[in-house]
Design a protein around this motif. Structure first.
Motif, PDB file in Angstrom:
ATOM      1  N   ALA A 112      23.869  47.245  38.940  1.00  0.00           N
ATOM      2  CA  ALA A 112      24.569  46.684  40.092  1.00  0.00           C
ATOM      3  C   ALA A 112      24.085  45.270  40.377  1.00  0.00           C
ATOM      4  O   ALA A 112      22.939  44.920  40.079  1.00  0.00           O
ATOM      5  CB  ALA A 112      24.333  47.573  41.313  1.00  0.00           C
ATOM      6  N   ALA A 113      24.954  44.464  40.930  1.00  0.00           N
ATOM      7  CA  ALA A 113      24.608  43.083  41.264  1.00  0.00           C
ATOM      8  C   ALA A 113      23.676  43.040  42.466  1.00  0.00           C
ATOM      9  O   ALA A 113      23.760  43.873  43.367  1.00  0.00           O
ATOM     10  CB  ALA A 113      25.872  42.282  41.565  1.00  0.00           C
ATOM     11  N   ALA A 114      22.790  42.042  42.475  1.00  0.00           N
ATOM     12  CA  ALA A 114      21.979  41.768  43.660  1.00  0.00           C
ATOM     13  C   ALA A 114      22.757  40.879  44.624  1.00  0.00           C
ATOM     14  O   ALA A 114      22.533  40.917  45.834  1.00  0.00           O
ATOM     15  CB  ALA A 114      20.662  41.112  43.263  1.00  0.00           C
ATOM     16  N   SER A 115      23.663  40.068  44.089  1.00  0.00           N
ATOM     17  CA  SER A 115      24.551  39.262  44.927  1.00  0.00           C
ATOM     18  C   SER A 115      25.586  40.180  45.575  1.00  0.00           C
ATOM     19  O   SER A 115      25.787  41.316  45.146  1.00  0.00           O
ATOM     20  CB  SER A 115      25.245  38.188  44.079  1.00  0.00           C
ATOM     21  N   THR A 116      26.245  39.692  46.607  1.00  0.00           N
ATOM     22  CA  THR A 116      27.236  40.491  47.329  1.00  0.00           C
ATOM     23  C   THR A 116      28.572  39.759  47.358  1.00  0.00           C
ATOM     24  O   THR A 116      28.652  38.577  47.010  1.00  0.00           O
ATOM     25  CB  THR A 116      26.765  40.785  48.761  1.00  0.00           C
ATOM     26  N   ALA A 117      29.604  40.454  47.799  1.00  0.00           N
ATOM     27  CA  ALA A 117      30.941  39.849  47.822  1.00  0.00           C
ATOM     28  C   ALA A 117      31.751  40.401  48.979  1.00  0.00           C
ATOM     29  O   ALA A 117      31.448  41.454  49.543  1.00  0.00           O
ATOM     30  CB  ALA A 117      31.656  40.119  46.499  1.00  0.00           C
ATOM     31  N   ARG A 118      32.787  39.643  49.332  1.00  0.00           N
ATOM     32  CA  ARG A 118      33.758  40.081  50.340  1.00  0.00           C
ATOM     33  C   ARG A 118      35.163  39.715  49.865  1.00  0.00           C
ATOM     34  O   ARG A 118      35.344  38.754  49.119  1.00  0.00           O
ATOM     35  CB  ARG A 118      33.511  39.402  51.692  1.00  0.00           C
ATOM     36  N   GLN A 119      36.158  40.463  50.348  1.00  0.00           N
ATOM     37  CA  GLN A 119      37.556  40.115  50.147  1.00  0.00           C
ATOM     38  C   GLN A 119      38.359  40.680  51.290  1.00  0.00           C
ATOM     39  O   GLN A 119      38.046  41.748  51.810  1.00  0.00           O
ATOM     40  CB  GLN A 119      38.060  40.613  48.781  1.00  0.00           C
ATOM     41  N   ASP A 120      39.391  39.928  51.703  1.00  0.00           N
ATOM     42  CA  ASP A 120      40.212  40.351  52.836  1.00  0.00           C
ATOM     43  C   ASP A 120      41.539  39.606  52.817  1.00  0.00           C
ATOM     44  O   ASP A 120      41.622  38.470  52.333  1.00  0.00           O
ATOM     45  CB  ASP A 120      39.486  40.086  54.164  1.00  0.00           C
ATOM     46  N   ASP A 121      42.568  40.249  53.344  1.00  0.00           N
ATOM     47  CA  ASP A 121      43.890  39.620  53.435  1.00  0.00           C
ATOM     48  C   ASP A 121      43.892  38.481  54.451  1.00  0.00           C
ATOM     49  O   ASP A 121      43.088  38.445  55.386  1.00  0.00           O
ATOM     50  CB  ASP A 121      44.937  40.650  53.866  1.00  0.00           C
ATOM     51  N   GLU A 122      44.814  37.572  54.260  1.00  0.00           N
ATOM     52  CA  GLU A 122      45.193  36.558  55.251  1.00  0.00           C
ATOM     53  C   GLU A 122      43.996  35.793  55.822  1.00  0.00           C
ATOM     54  O   GLU A 122      43.865  35.602  57.028  1.00  0.00           O
ATOM     55  CB  GLU A 122      45.991  37.222  56.383  1.00  0.00           C
ATOM     56  N   GLY A 123      43.118  35.333  54.940  1.00  0.00           N
ATOM     57  CA  GLY A 123      41.988  34.524  55.380  1.00  0.00           C
ATOM     58  C   GLY A 123      40.956  35.288  56.177  1.00  0.00           C
ATOM     59  O   GLY A 123      40.258  34.703  57.013  1.00  0.00           O
ATOM     60  N   GLY A 124      40.809  36.594  55.909  1.00  0.00           N
ATOM     61  CA  GLY A 124      39.916  37.429  56.696  1.00  0.00           C
ATOM     62  C   GLY A 124      38.442  37.323  56.356  1.00  0.00           C
ATOM     63  O   GLY A 124      37.617  37.971  56.998  1.00  0.00           O
ATOM     64  N   VAL A 125      38.094  36.514  55.360  1.00  0.00           N
ATOM     65  CA  VAL A 125      36.688  36.285  55.033  1.00  0.00           C
ATOM     66  C   VAL A 125      36.230  35.012  55.751  1.00  0.00           C
ATOM     67  O   VAL A 125      36.809  33.945  55.553  1.00  0.00           O
ATOM     68  CB  VAL A 125      36.470  36.144  53.510  1.00  0.00           C
ATOM     69  N   THR A 126      35.219  35.124  56.574  1.00  0.00           N
ATOM     70  CA  THR A 126      34.743  33.980  57.353  1.00  0.00           C
ATOM     71  C   THR A 126      33.597  33.281  56.625  1.00  0.00           C
ATOM     72  O   THR A 126      32.591  33.909  56.303  1.00  0.00           O
ATOM     73  CB  THR A 126      34.261  34.414  58.745  1.00  0.00           C
ATOM     74  N   VAL A 127      33.786  31.983  56.394  1.00  0.00           N
ATOM     75  CA  VAL A 127      32.774  31.178  55.704  1.00  0.00           C
ATOM     76  C   VAL A 127      32.431  29.962  56.565  1.00  0.00           C
ATOM     77  O   VAL A 127      33.119  29.664  57.544  1.00  0.00           O
ATOM     78  CB  VAL A 127      33.279  30.718  54.315  1.00  0.00           C
ATOM     79  N   THR A 128      31.394  29.257  56.174  1.00  0.00           N
ATOM     80  CA  THR A 128      30.976  28.067  56.916  1.00  0.00           C
ATOM     81  C   THR A 128      32.057  26.985  56.850  1.00  0.00           C
ATOM     82  O   THR A 128      32.702  26.788  55.818  1.00  0.00           O
ATOM     83  CB  THR A 128      29.665  27.515  56.328  1.00  0.00           C
ATOM     84  N   ALA A 129      32.252  26.280  57.954  1.00  0.00           N
ATOM     85  CA  ALA A 129      33.276  25.232  58.024  1.00  0.00           C
ATOM     86  C   ALA A 129      33.053  24.172  56.947  1.00  0.00           C
ATOM     87  O   ALA A 129      31.917  23.836  56.588  1.00  0.00           O
ATOM     88  CB  ALA A 129      33.259  24.593  59.403  1.00  0.00           C
ATOM     89  N   GLU A 130      34.161  23.649  56.435  1.00  0.00           N
ATOM     90  CA  GLU A 130      34.108  22.648  55.355  1.00  0.00           C
ATOM     91  C   GLU A 130      33.761  21.262  55.899  1.00  0.00           C
ATOM     92  O   GLU A 130      34.331  20.806  56.890  1.00  0.00           O
ATOM     93  CB  GLU A 130      35.456  22.594  54.636  1.00  0.00           C
ATOM     94  N   LEU A 131      32.830  20.608  55.214  1.00  0.00           N
ATOM     95  CA  LEU A 131      32.490  19.216  55.497  1.00  0.00           C
ATOM     96  C   LEU A 131      32.448  18.458  54.178  1.00  0.00           C
ATOM     97  O   LEU A 131      31.909  18.955  53.187  1.00  0.00           O
ATOM     98  CB  LEU A 131      31.124  19.109  56.190  1.00  0.00           C
ATOM     99  N   ALA A 132      33.013  17.267  54.176  1.00  0.00           N
ATOM    100  CA  ALA A 132      33.030  16.470  52.947  1.00  0.00           C
ATOM    101  C   ALA A 132      31.623  16.125  52.475  1.00  0.00           C
ATOM    102  O   ALA A 132      31.402  15.843  51.293  1.00  0.00           O
ATOM    103  CB  ALA A 132      33.838  15.192  53.168  1.00  0.00           C
ATOM    104  N   THR A 133      30.659  16.154  53.376  1.00  0.00           N
ATOM    105  CA  THR A 133      29.286  15.768  53.038  1.00  0.00           C
ATOM    106  C   THR A 133      28.434  16.929  52.539  1.00  0.00           C
ATOM    107  O   THR A 133      27.360  16.705  51.986  1.00  0.00           O
ATOM    108  CB  THR A 133      28.588  15.148  54.266  1.00  0.00           C
TER     109      THR A 133
END
Length: 218
Positions: free
Chosen positions: A127-148
């Motif tokens: 099994a992986a030590a890393s984890t994952a998520r998946q969800d419909d319609e943008g249901g995975v919440t990630v950190t806001a995008e910044l160009a920097t």
């Protein structure tokens, strides 16, 4: 002048355990057999897949793509490193104008979304030590995008990401196979966004990636 010889062994020479010597493998014509990096990592049980959509039923993307919202992601914490090596997005319906998809990464793990257990690319592998998520319609919440701070790995706009059933241009699966893949030591999140300007499209997708420890990267 020194002479190099390799053992001809169609059954593949194998060391008893790590730290032992073994013969290099060669053909009967004398060519040295060399395996590519990705296949070697898969044979060592370091390759994994995150997928969405099953059989003939796709999943629904976002309308439109939104900041801090993704459809699927891979997370790794401190001490781990992930190397995304393939993303495939195939649109299942012709709904929505302005289809697009993107792959990005940020220096924080995701904070919401349905957990998904990564599938080993080595059947029967650990099994992986890393984890994952998946969800419909943008249901995975990630950190806001910044160009920097946010790495953009690909962003395919509507001209090249039309859904099945579109008249012009014809349907195009989006395939990302980087020549120089990103090396993402934890904490890190690699995520994929899929959407359209109007009606959210249905699609199938997967992420293939490698997982190593940061100690193995130095």
């Amino acid at each position: 002048m020194s002479e190099m010889r390799v053992r001809v062994n169609q059954d593949s020479p194998r060391a008893v355990a790590d730290g032992n010597w073994t013969d290099a493998k060669g053909t009967k014509r004398g060519e040295l057999c060399v395996i590519d990096f990705y296949t070697q990592m898969a044979l060592e049980g370091r390759g994994y897949q995150v997928r969405v959509g099953t059989v003939t039923t796709g999943v629904t993307g976002d309308a439109p793509i939104a900041d801090a919202a993704a459809e699927m992601c891979v997370d790794c914490t401190t001490g781990l490193c992930i190397i995304p090596c393939e993303v495939w997005v195939s649109y299942d319906t012709g709904e929505g104008d302005g289809q697009e998809c993107a792959g990005k990464s940020v220096a924080d793990v995701s904070s919401a979304g349905t957990a998904y257990v990564p599938l080993p690319l080595l059947i029967g592998g650990s099994a992986a030590a890393s984890t994952a998520r998946q969800d419909d319609e943008g249901g995975v919440t990630v950190t806001a995008e910044l160009a920097t701070t946010t790495l953009q790995h690909f962003h395919v706009a509507s001209e090249f990401a039309q859904a099945l059933g579109s008249d012009s241009p014809p349907a195009n699966p989006v395939i990302w196979q980087p020549i120089a893949p990103p090396i993402l030591p934890g904490p890190r999140c690699f995520y994929v966004q899929v959407g359209a300007t109007t009606t959210a499209p249905d699609y199938f997708a997967h992420i293939d990636y490698l997982e190593l420890t940061t100690a193995q990267m130095s």
